[in-house]
Design a protein around this motif. Structure first.
Motif, PDB file in Angstrom:
ATOM      1  N   VAL A   1      44.271  23.461  46.680  1.00 44.03           N
ATOM      2  CA  VAL A   1      44.874  23.954  47.911  1.00 44.03           C
ATOM      3  C   VAL A   1      45.395  25.364  47.700  1.00 44.03           C
ATOM      4  O   VAL A   1      45.172  26.252  48.510  1.00 44.03           O
ATOM      5  N   LYS A   2      46.073  25.584  46.579  1.00 42.68           N
ATOM      6  CA  LYS A   2      46.644  26.901  46.287  1.00 42.68           C
ATOM      7  C   LYS A   2      45.560  27.973  46.307  1.00 42.68           C
ATOM      8  O   LYS A   2      45.794  29.093  46.763  1.00 42.68           O
ATOM      9  N   ASN A   3      44.380  27.642  45.824  1.00 40.41           N
ATOM     10  CA  ASN A   3      43.297  28.616  45.741  1.00 40.41           C
ATOM     11  C   ASN A   3      42.525  28.794  47.038  1.00 40.41           C
ATOM     12  O   ASN A   3      41.736  29.717  47.160  1.00 40.41           O
ATOM     13  N   THR A   4      42.725  27.909  48.024  1.00 38.76           N
ATOM     14  CA  THR A   4      41.899  27.980  49.231  1.00 38.76           C
ATOM     15  C   THR A   4      42.670  28.231  50.516  1.00 38.76           C
ATOM     16  O   THR A   4      42.055  28.391  51.560  1.00 38.76           O
ATOM     17  N   VAL A   5      43.987  28.251  50.476  1.00 38.43           N
ATOM     18  CA  VAL A   5      44.759  28.469  51.694  1.00 38.43           C
ATOM     19  C   VAL A   5      45.611  29.716  51.550  1.00 38.43           C
ATOM     20  O   VAL A   5      45.823  30.214  50.453  1.00 38.43           O
ATOM     21  N   GLY A   6      46.113  30.182  52.666  1.00 32.71           N
ATOM     22  CA  GLY A   6      46.977  31.345  52.661  1.00 32.71           C
ATOM     23  C   GLY A   6      48.318  31.055  52.008  1.00 32.71           C
ATOM     24  O   GLY A   6      48.700  29.901  51.805  1.00 32.71           O
ATOM     25  N   GLU A   7      49.035  32.115  51.711  1.00 34.13           N
ATOM     26  CA  GLU A   7      50.328  31.993  51.037  1.00 34.13           C
ATOM     27  C   GLU A   7      51.331  31.179  51.847  1.00 34.13           C
ATOM     28  O   GLU A   7      52.048  30.349  51.301  1.00 34.13           O
ATOM     29  N   LYS A   8      51.359  31.374  53.177  1.00 31.40           N
ATOM     30  CA  LYS A   8      52.309  30.616  53.999  1.00 31.40           C
ATOM     31  C   LYS A   8      52.004  29.118  53.959  1.00 31.40           C
ATOM     32  O   LYS A   8      52.905  28.302  53.861  1.00 31.40           O
ATOM     33  N   THR A   9      50.734  28.761  54.044  1.00 32.71           N
ATOM     34  CA  THR A   9      50.364  27.342  53.984  1.00 32.71           C
ATOM     35  C   THR A   9      50.692  26.781  52.609  1.00 32.71           C
ATOM     36  O   THR A   9      51.213  25.671  52.492  1.00 32.71           O
ATOM     37  N   ASN A  10      50.430  27.549  51.579  1.00 24.83           N
ATOM     38  CA  ASN A  10      50.748  27.127  50.222  1.00 24.83           C
ATOM     39  C   ASN A  10      52.249  26.879  50.080  1.00 24.83           C
ATOM     40  O   ASN A  10      52.673  25.866  49.520  1.00 24.83           O
ATOM     41  N   GLN A  11      53.068  27.780  50.619  1.00 27.23           N
ATOM     42  CA  GLN A  11      54.521  27.607  50.568  1.00 27.23           C
ATOM     43  C   GLN A  11      54.950  26.374  51.366  1.00 27.23           C
ATOM     44  O   GLN A  11      55.821  25.618  50.927  1.00 27.23           O
ATOM     45  N   MET A  12      54.313  26.178  52.517  1.00 28.02           N
ATOM     46  CA  MET A  12      54.654  25.034  53.355  1.00 28.02           C
ATOM     47  C   MET A  12      54.365  23.726  52.624  1.00 28.02           C
ATOM     48  O   MET A  12      55.198  22.814  52.596  1.00 28.02           O
ATOM     49  N   LEU A  13      53.201  23.624  52.023  1.00 31.35           N
ATOM     50  CA  LEU A  13      52.842  22.387  51.333  1.00 31.35           C
ATOM     51  C   LEU A  13      53.689  22.185  50.082  1.00 31.35           C
ATOM     52  O   LEU A  13      54.060  21.056  49.753  1.00 31.35           O
ATOM     53  N   GLY A  14      54.027  23.280  49.400  1.00 29.69           N
ATOM     54  CA  GLY A  14      54.925  23.190  48.252  1.00 29.69           C
ATOM     55  C   GLY A  14      56.287  22.658  48.671  1.00 29.69           C
ATOM     56  O   GLY A  14      56.868  21.789  48.009  1.00 29.69           O
ATOM     57  N   LYS A  15      56.795  23.159  49.793  1.00 29.96           N
ATOM     58  CA  LYS A  15      58.078  22.685  50.332  1.00 29.96           C
ATOM     59  C   LYS A  15      57.990  21.199  50.683  1.00 29.96           C
ATOM     60  O   LYS A  15      58.890  20.418  50.362  1.00 29.96           O
ATOM     61  N   ALA A  16      56.896  20.807  51.324  1.00 33.18           N
ATOM     62  CA  ALA A  16      56.722  19.395  51.693  1.00 33.18           C
ATOM     63  C   ALA A  16      56.730  18.512  50.450  1.00 33.18           C
ATOM     64  O   ALA A  16      57.365  17.447  50.441  1.00 33.18           O
ATOM     65  N   MET A  17      56.064  18.950  49.389  1.00 31.72           N
ATOM     66  CA  MET A  17      55.993  18.149  48.162  1.00 31.72           C
ATOM     67  C   MET A  17      57.361  17.993  47.507  1.00 31.72           C
ATOM     68  O   MET A  17      57.617  16.987  46.848  1.00 31.72           O
ATOM     69  N   THR A  18      58.237  18.980  47.672  1.00 31.13           N
ATOM     70  CA  THR A  18      59.568  18.851  47.075  1.00 31.13           C
ATOM     71  C   THR A  18      60.389  17.775  47.770  1.00 31.13           C
ATOM     72  O   THR A  18      61.414  17.352  47.246  1.00 31.13           O
ATOM     73  N   LEU A  19      59.941  17.321  48.934  1.00 32.08           N
ATOM     74  CA  LEU A  19      60.685  16.309  49.690  1.00 32.08           C
ATOM     75  C   LEU A  19      60.143  14.892  49.484  1.00 32.08           C
ATOM     76  O   LEU A  19      60.620  13.948  50.127  1.00 32.08           O
ATOM     77  N   LEU A  20      59.168  14.745  48.588  1.00 26.57           N
ATOM     78  CA  LEU A  20      58.689  13.400  48.261  1.00 26.57           C
ATOM     79  C   LEU A  20      59.874  12.554  47.813  1.00 26.57           C
ATOM     80  O   LEU A  20      60.718  13.010  47.040  1.00 26.57           O
ATOM     81  N   GLY A  21      59.949  11.342  48.329  1.00 27.19           N
ATOM     82  CA  GLY A  21      61.020  10.436  47.939  1.00 27.19           C
ATOM     83  C   GLY A  21      62.241  10.473  48.840  1.00 27.19           C
ATOM     84  O   GLY A  21      63.113   9.604  48.726  1.00 27.19           O
ATOM     85  N   VAL A  22      62.336  11.459  49.743  1.00 24.06           N
ATOM     86  CA  VAL A  22      63.460  11.473  50.693  1.00 24.06           C
ATOM     87  C   VAL A  22      63.287  10.266  51.611  1.00 24.06           C
ATOM     88  O   VAL A  22      62.203  10.030  52.141  1.00 24.06           O
ATOM     89  N   PRO A  23      64.340   9.495  51.824  1.00 21.58           N
ATOM     90  CA  PRO A  23      64.199   8.260  52.600  1.00 21.58           C
ATOM     91  C   PRO A  23      63.872   8.487  54.075  1.00 21.58           C
ATOM     92  O   PRO A  23      64.225   9.515  54.651  1.00 21.58           O
TER      93      PRO A  23
END
Length: 185
Positions: free
Chosen positions: A46-68
């Motif tokens: 994903v990092k290699n195929t999407v723009g920086e904003k999308t990469n940041q968005m997905l990175g942010k989403a992944m940091t929220l794994l496990g939030v109830p």
């Protein structure tokens, strides 16, 4: 690899091992570890195929794994429901304010074919006898991240799983901001 992506990858590996889906509970540890490695590789793709904003968005989403999950929730401190999670991710990572409910998010985004899905697109499901009653964010390779339901937490699931395939009702793309929006502080 940026610190944010490395942190997201590390969190993804840790959380995916801790929050395996119930049907995976009996799976050998090697399979769960392999699934985690596959998600890490997906993050690199994903990092290699999407723009920086999308990469940041997905990175942010992944940091929220496990939030109830919390019905009506829209905060990492107290929990998320599906549309609150999507709204939070778009607002905090790319500055786009989406409507609060899943059906409203579907109405205000561009309809696309499932075959056109790109990381960052929205995927919708009928989980409560309503066409757009559940929403998640597509992350690539047939997977999406979402806040599933009461008693669960933000996690990654596969669109190809029988449960999600049966309930899939559409894909949508959040339109690019207008030029005047992009120049706003």
């Amino acid at each position: 690899m940026s610190k944010a992506v490395a942190l997201a990858a590390s969190l993804l590996l840790t959380v995916s091992l801790c929050f395996a889906a119930p049907e995976d509970a009996q799976a050998p540890v090697d399979k769960r570890a392999l699934d985690s490695v596959n998600l890490l590789l997906l993050g690199d793709q994903v990092k290699n195929t999407v723009g920086e904003k999308t990469n940041q968005m997905l990175g942010k989403a992944m940091t929220l794994l496990g939030v109830p999950y919390k019905r009506g929730g829209s905060s990492s401190d107290t929990g998320f429901d599906c549309s609150g999670f999507v709204r939070h991710i778009y607002e905090t990572s790319v500055g786009r304010l989406l409507p609060r409910r899943a059906d409203e998010q579907a109405k205000t985004t561009e309809k696309i074919d499932r075959s056109e899905l790109n990381p960052g697109d929205l995927v919708f499901f009928n989980t409560m006898r309503r066409t757009f009653s559940h929403v998640g964010i597509y992350i690539g390779d047939g997977k999406f991240i979402h806040a599933p339901s009461a008693g669960k937490a933000v996690r990654v699931d596969d669109l190809r799983a029988a449960y999600w395939t049966k309930r899939f009702t559409g894909a949508r793309r959040v339109q690019e901001p207008l030029a005047s929006d992009a120049s706003a502080p």
